[in-house]
Design an enzyme around this catalytic site. Structure first.
Site, PDB file in Angstrom:
ATOM      1  N   HIS A  20      11.789 -37.341  36.035  1.00  0.00           N
ATOM      2  CA  HIS A  20      12.975 -36.792  35.859  1.00  0.00           C
ATOM      3  C   HIS A  20      12.772 -35.901  34.497  1.00  0.00           C
ATOM      4  O   HIS A  20      11.935 -36.138  33.625  1.00  0.00           O
ATOM      5  CB  HIS A  20      14.197 -37.837  35.112  1.00  0.00           C
ATOM      6  N   ASP A  26      14.135 -53.587  40.207  1.00  0.00           N
ATOM      7  CA  ASP A  26      13.124 -52.563  40.094  1.00  0.00           C
ATOM      8  C   ASP A  26      11.592 -53.154  40.011  1.00  0.00           C
ATOM      9  O   ASP A  26      10.755 -52.653  39.208  1.00  0.00           O
ATOM     10  CB  ASP A  26      13.194 -51.545  39.079  1.00  0.00           C
ATOM     11  N   ASP A  53      12.815 -37.521  31.280  1.00  0.00           N
ATOM     12  CA  ASP A  53      11.904 -38.458  30.913  1.00  0.00           C
ATOM     13  C   ASP A  53      10.505 -37.773  30.293  1.00  0.00           C
ATOM     14  O   ASP A  53       9.970 -38.415  29.321  1.00  0.00           O
ATOM     15  CB  ASP A  53      10.991 -39.049  32.114  1.00  0.00           C
ATOM     16  N   GLU A  75      14.536 -46.287  49.195  1.00  0.00           N
ATOM     17  CA  GLU A  75      14.210 -47.343  48.037  1.00  0.00           C
ATOM     18  C   GLU A  75      14.553 -48.639  48.525  1.00  0.00           C
ATOM     19  O   GLU A  75      15.598 -48.997  48.698  1.00  0.00           O
ATOM     20  CB  GLU A  75      14.812 -46.842  46.681  1.00  0.00           C
ATOM     21  N   GLU A 131      18.177 -39.775  48.039  1.00  0.00           N
ATOM     22  CA  GLU A 131      17.908 -41.184  47.744  1.00  0.00           C
ATOM     23  C   GLU A 131      19.022 -41.858  47.749  1.00  0.00           C
ATOM     24  O   GLU A 131      19.916 -42.108  46.897  1.00  0.00           O
ATOM     25  CB  GLU A 131      17.212 -41.129  46.486  1.00  0.00           C
ATOM     26  N   ASP A 141       8.799 -46.820  42.140  1.00  0.00           N
ATOM     27  CA  ASP A 141       9.830 -46.741  41.127  1.00  0.00           C
ATOM     28  C   ASP A 141      10.199 -48.183  40.572  1.00  0.00           C
ATOM     29  O   ASP A 141      11.406 -48.643  40.865  1.00  0.00           O
ATOM     30  CB  ASP A 141      11.046 -46.136  41.788  1.00  0.00           C
ATOM     31  N   ASP A 173      10.500 -45.234  47.627  1.00  0.00           N
ATOM     32  CA  ASP A 173      10.445 -45.894  46.526  1.00  0.00           C
ATOM     33  C   ASP A 173      10.376 -47.298  46.587  1.00  0.00           C
ATOM     34  O   ASP A 173      11.152 -47.999  47.194  1.00  0.00           O
ATOM     35  CB  ASP A 173      11.976 -45.499  45.568  1.00  0.00           C
TER      36      ASP A 173
HETATM   37  C1  XLS Z   1      18.024 -45.381  40.449  1.00  0.00           C
HETATM   38  C2  XLS Z   1      16.984 -44.561  41.104  1.00  0.00           C
HETATM   39  C3  XLS Z   1      16.153 -43.520  40.527  1.00  0.00           C
HETATM   40  C4  XLS Z   1      15.979 -42.412  41.455  1.00  0.00           C
HETATM   41  C5  XLS Z   1      15.307 -41.122  40.762  1.00  0.00           C
HETATM   42  O1  XLS Z   1      17.940 -46.491  40.748  1.00  0.00           O
HETATM   43  O2  XLS Z   1      15.886 -45.184  42.093  1.00  0.00           O
HETATM   44  O3  XLS Z   1      15.099 -44.012  39.641  1.00  0.00           O
HETATM   45  O4  XLS Z   1      14.602 -42.805  42.179  1.00  0.00           O
HETATM   46  O5  XLS Z   1      16.426 -40.650  39.941  1.00  0.00           O
HETATM   47 NI    NI Z   2      14.408 -44.575  43.070  1.00  0.00          NI
HETATM   48 NI    NI Z   3      16.759 -47.499  42.065  1.00  0.00          NI
END
Ligand code: XLS
Ligand code: NI
Ligand code: NI
Length: 437
Positions: A101, A309, A104, A268, A232, A339, A296
């Site tokens: 990002h 995560d 970051d 994800e 996403e 991720d 992800d």
């Molecule tokens: C949050 C998301 C984020 C995206 C990128 O839950 O997974 O990390 O992948 O903004």
């Molecule tokens: Ni993500």
């Molecule tokens: Ni996420």
């Protein structure tokens, strides 16, 4: 620069008999599977945010991570130094890609102009480091959710100024992604959703989100950025409801607003779970629509109801994931993006290596098992045979559009009863999968 990981040269593949915790047991980058190297199949990416900015803080306690290279300041020089450490890590691990990002990698300044300047100063180091190490940018993205200005959302904020600010961020982050040769750009909803419908004009907010994405598509063209755009899906967290809630909702939104040709989905695992789906379900929904872009690869904890995560270690999960990925032709611009974050209790720098090695090995096994299942052919054959009634006779006529309700009535009046005499054989198929795991 002083090495941040002086005791590690690089993570090597040592094979399944190895007991070395700092070696790959299954991920052998150069090994050919279904005609392609593992490296090209899996296209692993390390995330900047969790891995280099994660502090280990949670709602009940402060950060725990030991990151001796980081002076904890929001200075540009600290950010530049951190970038060099990040590349030392990614290179030693042997992952070909990374993702970030905007916020970051570089600190926010006192206004937009200063923020952009900070970003450029760190992007310069990212570019040098990419060149030095050969590590490439899988995708860039914008953090339009952490700063208090995004309290009501970004493009869906009730405040037009916030839409404008977010647009400036995406413009800049897309330009930096382009400059760094990024292969994609991701839009995750952040706070694009609502906490209560009592204060929300949902129709207007969704139209604003669509407008925002159209502006991004136009800017992409304007600067000649050829990377893939991703959306996403995530159903909730931080908001109660996110507009990009799952793959089907995203596809419907993209279709409704004429955006589908410009986007693919970044699926994800843990978001699928939060949406009440399996990862396999989300991948199949995206794949069937020709919109499976990237993944992800973090997972959740079955007993914890939020986006924890975690690094993926479940071989069934990686096998089902890779079965779907291979089925839809593999990754083109996308890849397997971790991720994921180490647990708050895993606070030493070395834990970053263990976490990624485990995730990469789990996916390498998933890939090999999926390829073996495909080579064996029994699973695909079973599915094909299950639908055999559609290949000839009345089924083929229906599929070809050559039978109307009257024809079907005539057919069934003659036949008297429908044939549904074949078992689904779920247990047989589950046993078959277990033969390979
Ligand atoms: C949050 C998301 C984020 C995206 C990128 O839950 O997974 O990390 O992948 O903004
Ligand atoms: Ni993500
Ligand atoms: Ni996420």
């Amino acid at each position: 620069m002083k090495s941040a990981f002086p005791n590690i040269t690089h993570i090597a593949y040592e094979g399944s008999k190895s007991k070395n915790p700092l070696a790959f047991k299954h991920y052998n980058a150069a090994e050919i599977v279904e005609g392609k190297t593992m490296r090209d199949h899996l296209r692993f990416a390390v995330v900047y945010w969790h891995t280099f900015r994660g502090t280990g803080s949670d709602p009940f306690g402060a950060g725990t991570m030991q990151r001796p290279w980081d002076d904890g300041s929001a200075s540009v020089s600290n950010a530049q130094n951190r970038a060099r450490v990040a590349f030392e890590f990614i290179k030693k691990l042997g992952a070909p890609y990374y993702c970030w990002h905007d916020r970051d990698v570089a600190p926010e300044g006192k206004n937009l102009r200063e923020t952009n300047k900070n970003f450029d100063a760190v992007a310069k180091v990212l570019k040098e480091e990419q060149k030095r190490t050969g590590v490439k940018l899988l995708w860039g993205t914008t953090n339009a959710f952490s700063h208090p200005r995004f309290v009501h959302g970004a493009s869906t904020s009730c405040n037009a100024d916030v839409f404008a600010f977010a647009a400036c961020q995406v413009k800049k982050a897309m330009e930096v992604t382009h400059e760094l040769g990024g292969e994609g750009y991701t839009f995750w909803g952040g706070r694009e959703g609502y906490m209560t419908l009592l204060n929300t004009d949902m129709k207007r907010e969704q139209e604003h989100l669509a407008k925002f994405l159209h502006l991004a598509v136009a800017h992409k063209k304007a600067i000649g950025f050829k990377g893939q755009f991703y959306i996403e899906p995530k159903p909730k967290e931080p908001t109660k409801h996110q507009y990009d809630s799952d793959a089907a909702a995203c596809l419907n939104f993209l279709r409704e607003f004429d955006l589908l040709p410009h986007f693919k989905l970044n699926i994800e695992t843990n978001h699928a779970t939060l949406a009440g789906h399996t990862m396999q379900h989300e991948l199949e929904v995206a794949g069937a629509a020709g919109a499976l872009g990237s993944i992800d690869a973090n997972t959740g904890d079955e007993l914890l109801g939020w986006d924890t995560d975690q690094f993926p270690t479940n071989i069934y999960l990686t096998t089902y994931t890779m079965l779907s990925v291979l089925k839809y032709g593999g990754f083109k611009t996308g890849g397997v993006n971790f991720d994921a974050k180490v647990r708050r209790e895993s606070f030493e720098p070395i834990d970053l290596f263990y976490a990624h090695i485990g995730g990469m090995d789990a996916f390498a096994r998933g890939l090999k098992i999926a390829a073996a299942i495909r080579k064996d052919g029994r699973l695909a054959e079973f599915v094909k045979n299950r639908y055999a009634s559609w290949d000839t006779g009345i089924g083929a006529k229906i599929e070809a559009g050559k039978a109307n309700f009257k024809d079907l009535e005539a057919y069934m009046l003659k036949k008297g009863e429908a044939d549904a005499s074949n078992s689904g054989r779920q247990e047989f198929l589950e046993n078959l999968i277990n033969e390979f795991i």
